[in-house]
Structure formats: structure tokens, C-alpha cells
Design a protein around this motif. Structure first.
Motif, PDB file in Angstrom:
ATOM      1  N   UNK A 183      45.395 -99.307  51.833  1.00  0.00           N
ATOM      2  CA  UNK A 183      45.297-100.360  50.592  1.00  0.00           C
ATOM      3  C   UNK A 183      46.634-100.620  50.261  1.00  0.00           C
ATOM      4  N   UNK A 184      47.720-100.306  50.962  1.00  0.00           N
ATOM      5  CA  UNK A 184      49.128-100.277  50.599  1.00  0.00           C
ATOM      6  C   UNK A 184      49.532-101.663  50.837  1.00  0.00           C
ATOM      7  N   UNK A 185      50.234-102.492  50.050  1.00  0.00           N
ATOM      8  CA  UNK A 185      51.013-103.753  50.609  1.00  0.00           C
ATOM      9  C   UNK A 185      52.098-103.376  51.534  1.00  0.00           C
ATOM     10  N   UNK A 186      52.199-104.519  52.438  1.00  0.00           N
ATOM     11  CA  UNK A 186      53.251-104.003  53.591  1.00  0.00           C
ATOM     12  C   UNK A 186      53.971-105.460  53.448  1.00  0.00           C
ATOM     13  N   UNK A 187      55.439-105.483  53.429  1.00  0.00           N
ATOM     14  CA  UNK A 187      56.382-106.497  53.386  1.00  0.00           C
ATOM     15  C   UNK A 187      57.222-105.939  54.714  1.00  0.00           C
ATOM     16  N   UNK A 188      57.010-107.141  55.490  1.00  0.00           N
ATOM     17  CA  UNK A 188      57.666-107.081  56.807  1.00  0.00           C
ATOM     18  C   UNK A 188      58.896-107.999  56.778  1.00  0.00           C
ATOM     19  N   UNK A 189      60.130-107.345  56.804  1.00  0.00           N
ATOM     20  CA  UNK A 189      61.226-107.951  56.671  1.00  0.00           C
ATOM     21  C   UNK A 189      62.062-108.323  57.902  1.00  0.00           C
ATOM     22  N   UNK A 190      62.359-109.483  58.647  1.00  0.00           N
ATOM     23  CA  UNK A 190      62.952-109.781  59.761  1.00  0.00           C
ATOM     24  C   UNK A 190      64.362-109.957  59.442  1.00  0.00           C
ATOM     25  N   UNK A 205      58.310-117.405  63.186  1.00  0.00           N
ATOM     26  CA  UNK A 205      57.318-117.665  64.065  1.00  0.00           C
ATOM     27  C   UNK A 205      57.298-116.821  65.246  1.00  0.00           C
ATOM     28  N   UNK A 206      58.320-116.794  65.738  1.00  0.00           N
ATOM     29  CA  UNK A 206      58.435-115.635  67.029  1.00  0.00           C
ATOM     30  C   UNK A 206      58.346-114.626  66.566  1.00  0.00           C
ATOM     31  N   UNK A 207      58.949-113.788  65.379  1.00  0.00           N
ATOM     32  CA  UNK A 207      58.668-112.407  65.054  1.00  0.00           C
ATOM     33  C   UNK A 207      57.097-112.204  64.760  1.00  0.00           C
ATOM     34  N   UNK A 208      56.521-113.203  64.023  1.00  0.00           N
ATOM     35  CA  UNK A 208      55.204-112.897  63.871  1.00  0.00           C
ATOM     36  C   UNK A 208      54.375-112.644  65.359  1.00  0.00           C
ATOM     37  N   UNK A 219      51.248-110.473  64.331  1.00  0.00           N
ATOM     38  CA  UNK A 219      50.825-110.744  63.059  1.00  0.00           C
ATOM     39  C   UNK A 219      50.767-112.439  62.657  1.00  0.00           C
ATOM     40  N   UNK A 220      50.676-113.135  63.963  1.00  0.00           N
ATOM     41  CA  UNK A 220      50.392-114.449  63.753  1.00  0.00           C
ATOM     42  C   UNK A 220      49.316-115.086  62.995  1.00  0.00           C
ATOM     43  N   UNK A 221      48.191-114.258  63.063  1.00  0.00           N
ATOM     44  CA  UNK A 221      47.012-114.813  61.914  1.00  0.00           C
ATOM     45  C   UNK A 221      46.486-113.721  61.099  1.00  0.00           C
ATOM     46  N   UNK A 222      47.366-112.738  60.939  1.00  0.00           N
ATOM     47  CA  UNK A 222      47.048-111.502  60.085  1.00  0.00           C
ATOM     48  C   UNK A 222      47.787-111.483  58.646  1.00  0.00           C
ATOM     49  N   UNK A 223      48.606-112.254  58.481  1.00  0.00           N
ATOM     50  CA  UNK A 223      49.425-112.153  57.094  1.00  0.00           C
ATOM     51  C   UNK A 223      48.422-112.975  55.995  1.00  0.00           C
ATOM     52  N   UNK A 224      48.657-112.482  54.833  1.00  0.00           N
ATOM     53  CA  UNK A 224      47.817-113.136  53.608  1.00  0.00           C
ATOM     54  C   UNK A 224      48.507-114.199  52.981  1.00  0.00           C
ATOM     55  N   UNK A 231      38.901-109.975  46.014  1.00  0.00           N
ATOM     56  CA  UNK A 231      37.725-110.433  46.374  1.00  0.00           C
ATOM     57  C   UNK A 231      37.423-110.293  47.871  1.00  0.00           C
ATOM     58  N   UNK A 232      38.478-110.801  48.637  1.00  0.00           N
ATOM     59  CA  UNK A 232      38.400-110.406  49.952  1.00  0.00           C
ATOM     60  C   UNK A 232      38.683-109.249  50.633  1.00  0.00           C
ATOM     61  N   UNK A 233      39.064-108.351  49.865  1.00  0.00           N
ATOM     62  CA  UNK A 233      39.157-106.846  50.224  1.00  0.00           C
ATOM     63  C   UNK A 233      40.254-106.738  51.515  1.00  0.00           C
ATOM     64  N   UNK A 234      41.438-107.750  51.402  1.00  0.00           N
ATOM     65  CA  UNK A 234      42.515-107.627  52.512  1.00  0.00           C
ATOM     66  C   UNK A 234      43.562-106.946  51.839  1.00  0.00           C
ATOM     67  N   UNK A 235      44.322-106.400  52.858  1.00  0.00           N
ATOM     68  CA  UNK A 235      45.536-105.491  52.448  1.00  0.00           C
ATOM     69  C   UNK A 235      46.541-106.667  52.543  1.00  0.00           C
ATOM     70  N   UNK A 236      47.274-106.698  51.425  1.00  0.00           N
ATOM     71  CA  UNK A 236      48.541-107.754  51.319  1.00  0.00           C
ATOM     72  C   UNK A 236      49.681-107.361  52.474  1.00  0.00           C
ATOM     73  N   UNK A 237      49.877-108.569  53.083  1.00  0.00           N
ATOM     74  CA  UNK A 237      50.829-108.253  54.308  1.00  0.00           C
ATOM     75  C   UNK A 237      51.436-109.830  54.568  1.00  0.00           C
ATOM     76  N   UNK A 238      52.741-109.695  54.705  1.00  0.00           N
ATOM     77  CA  UNK A 238      53.473-110.813  54.794  1.00  0.00           C
ATOM     78  C   UNK A 238      54.924-110.518  55.261  1.00  0.00           C
TER      79      UNK A 238
END
Length: 173
Positions: free
Chosen positions: A101-108, A120-123, A128-133, A142-149
Motif C-alpha cells: 500500500x506504499x506510494x511509489x515515486x519513480x524518478x528518472x 515514455x521510453x523509461x516507462x 510501467x506504460x499502463x500502470x501509473x496512476x 475507491x479504486x484500491x490502487x497503489x499510487x505509482x508515478x
């Protein structure tokens, strides 16, 4: 405006200036973890020897103590040969039940270097192309998703990572 003033201003405007958060900085060697930590801590850019052992430092900005309420995963956007290795490590973290349940911040990082990967290339290479929030304020309860960007940055140029921290701060309770 100094980074601290700016960062403190963002957190204060979001009502987070008195929160305590444990933020874990992870990534492959040479991704910029130590550089980012020192940049946030004392706004200095110095040449660091590669970190040989896991380190832990408490970083205080204003009344905020960063001690894991969020994960910041750094990727060297220039070192494309290591994207598969970076993806493997990120996948392991994302599948870890303790971080479910921990938010993930990915820094390129290192976008100041010519021919560094685009966002886009890194995603794509990290799967992660279709999995970020989303980069805005997204209600995920409401969506029960983990924050990921994914945010692209240059730590040495002091750009991009502030937007990432602003984003992740909205998910710190």
C-alpha cells in the motif's frame, strides 16, 4: 527561492508541514540516491564516492521528519543498458507484500545528459506504460490502487524531483 523554501512551501500548502513520513530512497548504484539526499538535506552538490553499504539518515525540513510511508525509486535515465536490471529490482519491490500500500515515486534522473531516455521510453522499459496512476491529484481510495508515478529529473540541475515530491506528498497520511 531556495529549494528548502520551495519544498517547505509546497508541503505547507498541502497541509503536510507537520507530518512525519518514512521515505525510502532506492535504486541501482549510480542512480543518484546519495546526491538527492544531500541536495535535499543541505542543498549542496558534491562529488560522492559510490555508497558501499546501506545508509540511513534522518532528514528534517521545517517540521517534517523523513524517516516507510513512501518509496522513491531512482533510475539513471542515461544508463539504458541497465534498464532491465532496474526493472527487475523495481518489480521485486512492487510485489513485496510489506510495501503493498506504499506510494511509489519513480524518478528518472540525469535528463540533463544528452540522449538520456525520455519519460515514455523509461516507462516502457520499466513496464510501467499502463500502470501509473496519474500526475494530478487522483483519489485512489475507491479504486484500491497503489499510487505509482514516473517523474523525470536532473538532481544536479535541481529540476523535476520537486514535482515528484509534491505528487507523492498528497498520499502521505
Amino acid at each position: 527561492m531556495f529549494l528548502f523554501d520551495w519544498f517547505y512551501g509546497i508541503l505547507a500548502s498541502l497541509g503536510l508541514w507537520q507530518k512525519e513520513a518514512k521515505i525510502l530512497f532506492l535504486g541501482l548504484d549510480n542512480a543518484g540516491k546519495t546526491t538527492l539526499l544531500h541536495m535535499l538535506k543541505d542543498e549542496r552538490l558534491v562529488q560522492h564516492q559510490p555508497t558501499q553499504h546501506p545508509t540511513s539518515e534522518e532528514l528534517s525540513i521545517g517540521k517534517i521528519k523523513f524517516k516507510v510511508d513512501a518509496v522513491v525509486y531512482l533510475v539513471d535515465a542515461y544508463d539504458k543498458e541497465r534498464f532491465a536490471e532496474s526493472k527487475k529490482e523495481l518489480d521485486a519491490l512492487l510485489s513485496d507484500e510489506a510495501l503493498a500500500n506504499v506510494p511509489f515515486l519513480v524518478l528518472g534522473n540525469k535528463i540533463d545528459i544528452p540522449y538520456a531516455a525520455s519519460e515514455e521510453e523509461l516507462r516502457y522499459h520499466l513496464g510501467l506504460a499502463n500502470f501509473t496512476t496519474g500526475k494530478g491529484k487522483v483519489n485512489l481510495t475507491e479504486s484500491n490502487l497503489r499510487p505509482l508515478e514516473v517523474f523525470m529529473c536532473s538532481i544536479v540541475r535541481k529540476m523535476g524531483y520537486g514535482d515528484g515530491f509534491k505528487w507523492v506528498s498528497q498520499y502521505i497520511k
